[in-house]
Scaffold this motif. Sequence first.
Motif, mmCIF file in Angstrom:
data_model
loop_
_atom_site.group_PDB
_atom_site.id
_atom_site.type_symbol
_atom_site.label_atom_id
_atom_site.label_comp_id
_atom_site.label_asym_id
_atom_site.label_seq_id
_atom_site.Cartn_x
_atom_site.Cartn_y
_atom_site.Cartn_z
ATOM 1 N N ARG A 73 0.871 -1.183 0.000
ATOM 2 C CA ARG A 73 0.000 0.000 0.000
ATOM 3 C C ARG A 73 0.905 1.228 0.000
ATOM 4 N NH1 ARG A 73 -4.953 -1.333 -1.350
ATOM 5 N NH2 ARG A 73 -5.501 -3.337 -0.480
ATOM 6 N N VAL A 74 0.651 2.151 -0.916
ATOM 7 C CA VAL A 74 1.581 3.273 -1.082
ATOM 8 C C VAL A 74 1.683 4.137 0.167
ATOM 9 C CG1 VAL A 74 1.455 3.379 -3.592
ATOM 10 C CG2 VAL A 74 -0.175 4.687 -2.246
ATOM 11 N N HIS A 75 0.607 4.225 0.940
ATOM 12 C CA HIS A 75 0.664 5.054 2.147
ATOM 13 C C HIS A 75 1.433 4.388 3.290
ATOM 14 C CE1 HIS A 75 -2.855 6.921 0.049
ATOM 15 N NE2 HIS A 75 -2.102 7.971 0.299
ATOM 16 N N SER A 76 1.766 3.119 3.136
ATOM 17 C CA SER A 76 2.498 2.428 4.203
ATOM 18 C C SER A 76 4.012 2.428 3.971
ATOM 19 C CB SER A 76 1.999 0.987 4.346
ATOM 20 O OG SER A 76 2.384 0.226 3.220
ATOM 21 N N ILE A 77 4.463 2.951 2.842
ATOM 22 C CA ILE A 77 5.897 2.970 2.559
ATOM 23 C C ILE A 77 6.571 3.989 3.454
ATOM 24 C CG2 ILE A 77 7.641 3.435 0.794
ATOM 25 C CD1 ILE A 77 5.472 2.565 -1.262
ATOM 26 N N GLN A 78 7.616 3.558 4.133
ATOM 27 C CA GLN A 78 8.344 4.423 5.062
ATOM 28 C C GLN A 78 9.282 5.343 4.283
ATOM 29 O OE1 GLN A 78 8.023 6.008 8.008
ATOM 30 N NE2 GLN A 78 7.309 3.996 8.578
ATOM 31 N N MET A 79 8.957 6.618 4.245
ATOM 32 C CA MET A 79 9.757 7.575 3.485
ATOM 33 C C MET A 79 10.871 8.203 4.322
ATOM 34 S SD MET A 79 8.401 7.491 0.507
ATOM 35 C CE MET A 79 8.960 8.960 -0.291
#
Length: 190
Positions: free
Chosen positions: A146-152
Amino acid sequence: MNTLVLRTDLSGDPTFREVLERVRDFDLDAYAHQDVPFERLVDVLSPTRTESFHPLFQTMVVLQNQESARIDLPGLSVTSQPVHTGISKFDLTFSFTETHDEAGRVTGIDGSLEFSTELFEVATARSLADRLTRLLDGVTSDPDVRVHSIQMLTEPEQQRVLEAGRGEVRRFSPSTVPAAFGAQVVRGSG
């Protein structure tokens, strides 16, 4: 080359694979109109013009994946050389170029970031490039993430953000709301 303004819908917490499908569908629709010159689009849309930013977008992503032009002239060796003007047309320009081996097979992608020095310091631009690298590492290792779960952010960056958001630590004596209100009334009337 014609510039296409593309937007991506990230609503609904999609997986990266779903984002790619959305981008493909949107881009194919946009490419159907690629013969319209960018300048004509700006004229028709007539966005608010200002010299402080581009009228339609501030970040450009460029993929150079076409074959290099070859010029064969007898007795002359010709090689291409990148030209850097030192001026950024956009706030941020992420450029990607395919690399090839001697047989012409794609071996990877090189990337660079050009940025407006009026808006970004070198450390900030480097941090943005690092975050993009973390994003690309995350989505290529698991396209169903899920793109919102990627740790930036790195762990130290997360800690700095959390600490900055907490504000000043203040001591107070435990009290009830009525007692605190009464104490404030006494202070204000003194």
